[in-house]
Scaffold this motif. Structure first.
Motif, PDB file in Angstrom:
ATOM      1  N   SER A   1     -10.224  -3.915   5.122  1.00  0.00           N
ATOM      2  CA  SER A   1      -9.864  -2.770   4.292  1.00  0.00           C
ATOM      3  C   SER A   1      -8.551  -2.141   4.755  1.00  0.00           C
ATOM      4  CB  SER A   1     -10.994  -1.739   4.342  1.00  0.00           C
ATOM      5  OG  SER A   1     -10.600  -0.544   3.736  1.00  0.00           O
ATOM      6  N   GLU A   2      -8.404  -1.993   6.055  1.00  0.00           N
ATOM      7  CA  GLU A   2      -7.174  -1.424   6.613  1.00  0.00           C
ATOM      8  C   GLU A   2      -5.954  -2.304   6.283  1.00  0.00           C
ATOM      9  OE1 GLU A   2      -5.698  -0.305  11.067  1.00  0.00           O
ATOM     10  OE2 GLU A   2      -7.785   0.124  10.584  1.00  0.00           O
TER      11      GLU A   2
ATOM     12  N   ARG B   1      -5.162  -1.915   2.524  1.00  0.00           N
ATOM     13  CA  ARG B   1      -4.556  -0.604   2.277  1.00  0.00           C
ATOM     14  C   ARG B   1      -3.079  -0.619   2.679  1.00  0.00           C
ATOM     15  NH1 ARG B   1      -7.244   2.262   5.620  1.00  0.00           N
ATOM     16  NH2 ARG B   1      -9.052   2.415   4.288  1.00  0.00           N
ATOM     17  N   TYR B   2      -2.800  -1.208   3.826  1.00  0.00           N
ATOM     18  CA  TYR B   2      -1.419  -1.303   4.295  1.00  0.00           C
ATOM     19  C   TYR B   2      -0.567  -2.085   3.287  1.00  0.00           C
ATOM     20  CZ  TYR B   2       2.558  -2.717   7.169  1.00  0.00           C
ATOM     21  OH  TYR B   2       3.836  -2.952   7.638  1.00  0.00           O
TER      22      TYR B   2
ATOM     23  N   LEU C   1      -1.141  -2.702   0.076  1.00  0.00           N
ATOM     24  CA  LEU C   1      -1.056  -2.102  -1.254  1.00  0.00           C
ATOM     25  C   LEU C   1      -0.243  -0.816  -1.304  1.00  0.00           C
ATOM     26  CD1 LEU C   1      -4.692  -2.618  -2.583  1.00  0.00           C
ATOM     27  CD2 LEU C   1      -2.601  -3.708  -3.414  1.00  0.00           C
ATOM     28  N   TYR C   2      -0.388   0.018  -0.277  1.00  0.00           N
ATOM     29  CA  TYR C   2       0.187   1.361  -0.365  1.00  0.00           C
ATOM     30  C   TYR C   2       1.353   1.632   0.582  1.00  0.00           C
ATOM     31  CZ  TYR C   2      -4.101   2.054  -2.961  1.00  0.00           C
ATOM     32  OH  TYR C   2      -5.111   1.933  -3.858  1.00  0.00           O
ATOM     33  N   GLU C   3       1.498   0.835   1.616  1.00  0.00           N
ATOM     34  CA  GLU C   3       2.530   1.158   2.592  1.00  0.00           C
ATOM     35  C   GLU C   3       3.666   0.148   2.651  1.00  0.00           C
ATOM     36  OE1 GLU C   3       0.937   2.600   6.347  1.00  0.00           O
ATOM     37  OE2 GLU C   3      -1.012   2.779   5.381  1.00  0.00           O
ATOM     38  N   CYS C   4       3.511  -0.964   1.971  1.00  0.00           N
ATOM     39  CA  CYS C   4       4.542  -2.003   2.022  1.00  0.00           C
ATOM     40  C   CYS C   4       5.503  -1.950   0.842  1.00  0.00           C
ATOM     41  CB  CYS C   4       3.901  -3.382   2.114  1.00  0.00           C
ATOM     42  SG  CYS C   4       3.145  -3.686   3.702  1.00  0.00           S
ATOM     43  N   ASN C   5       5.509  -0.849   0.126  1.00  0.00           N
ATOM     44  CA  ASN C   5       6.400  -0.734  -1.030  1.00  0.00           C
ATOM     45  C   ASN C   5       7.781  -0.210  -0.659  1.00  0.00           C
ATOM     46  OD1 ASN C   5       4.365  -1.627  -2.769  1.00  0.00           O
ATOM     47  ND2 ASN C   5       3.509   0.446  -2.847  1.00  0.00           N
ATOM     48  N   GLU C   6       7.948   0.167   0.575  1.00  0.00           N
ATOM     49  CA  GLU C   6       9.234   0.673   1.041  1.00  0.00           C
ATOM     50  C   GLU C   6      10.098  -0.483   1.541  1.00  0.00           C
ATOM     51  OE1 GLU C   6      10.037   3.918   0.769  1.00  0.00           O
ATOM     52  OE2 GLU C   6       8.068   4.242  -0.139  1.00  0.00           O
TER      53      GLU C   6
ATOM     54  N   LYS D   1       3.134   0.086  12.553  1.00  0.00           N
ATOM     55  CA  LYS D   1       2.172  -0.258  11.497  1.00  0.00           C
ATOM     56  C   LYS D   1       2.153  -1.759  11.238  1.00  0.00           C
ATOM     57  CE  LYS D   1       1.792   4.120   9.246  1.00  0.00           C
ATOM     58  NZ  LYS D   1       1.575   4.818   7.995  1.00  0.00           N
TER      59      LYS D   1
ATOM     60  N   TYR E   1      -1.084  -4.220  11.682  1.00  0.00           N
ATOM     61  CA  TYR E   1      -1.503  -5.208  10.688  1.00  0.00           C
ATOM     62  C   TYR E   1      -1.699  -6.573  11.362  1.00  0.00           C
ATOM     63  CZ  TYR E   1      -1.420  -8.165   6.523  1.00  0.00           C
ATOM     64  OH  TYR E   1      -1.746  -9.081   5.562  1.00  0.00           O
TER      65      TYR E   1
END
Length: 184
Positions: free
Chosen positions: A32-33, A36-37, A39-44, A51, A55
């Motif tokens: 899940s972690e 989440r990384y 989907l939501y944190e790798c868009n930058e 981080k 992962y």
């Protein structure tokens, strides 16, 4: 996330839930972690190196759970990782490849050794893994290394003149050495 990794992890999770193992919740949490990384944190354009390392650690923990004693995994991280940034998911293709080639029917006891050192803004990573003597060359066209070709292309685009990648192999091992100039 490689679909084979997800599929294999879900199969391992299914087996653990049938046994009512205490490891099952841990796998769900790590998976899940990781999702989440992604989907939501790798868009930058860049993410904190800490981080990205988290992962990678979750990935390695799931591989440890999946392979058990058939695969020895050693991870060493040293240096100044706080305040450093890196393009998202830049390093994971190397690690995925190490597991893809590190354990086969011809290798009963595989290994993956990952060592990372960050000094100032310079990252040095050494990744070595076992391989069967009959495995194709990783640099050759026979290896079908789409993931490796893609990460090489990403580095040329995102880190021009700021990286050095060396891939070598012996009959029983693959070794990658990467130097990358990070931003902070």
């Amino acid at each position: 996330m490689n679909p084979h990794f997800l599929f294999n992890t879900l199969n391992s999770l299914y087996a653990l839930t049938l046994k009512k193992s205490d490891l099952a919740p841990e796998i769900v949490l790590k998976l899940s972690e990781m999702m989440r990384y992604m989907l939501y944190e790798c868009n930058e354009k860049e993410v904190p190196l800490s981080k990205e390392i988290n992962y990678m650690q979750n990935y390695l923990e799931l591989e440890k759970l999946r392979h058990g004693n058939k695969m020895l995994i050693d991870l060493k991280i040293n240096g100044e990782i706080e305040d450093q940034k890196i393009a998202p998911l830049m390093l994971i293709p190397f690690i995925e490849n190490s597991f893809k080639h590190g354990l086969s029917t011809q290798v009963s006891q595989g290994f993956v050794n990952l060592e990372m050192m960050v000094q100032h803004s310079d990252l040095h990573m050494t990744l070595e893994n076992s391989k069967a003597p009959s495995m194709p060359k990783i640099n050759g066209k026979r290896s079908g290394g789409i993931g490796l070709a893609n990460v090489k292309r990403r580095m040329m685009i995102l880190y021009p003149e700021k990286h050095s990648l060396s891939i070598s192999e012996s009959p029983n091992t693959y070794k990658i050495e990467l130097d990358l100039q990070l931003t902070n």
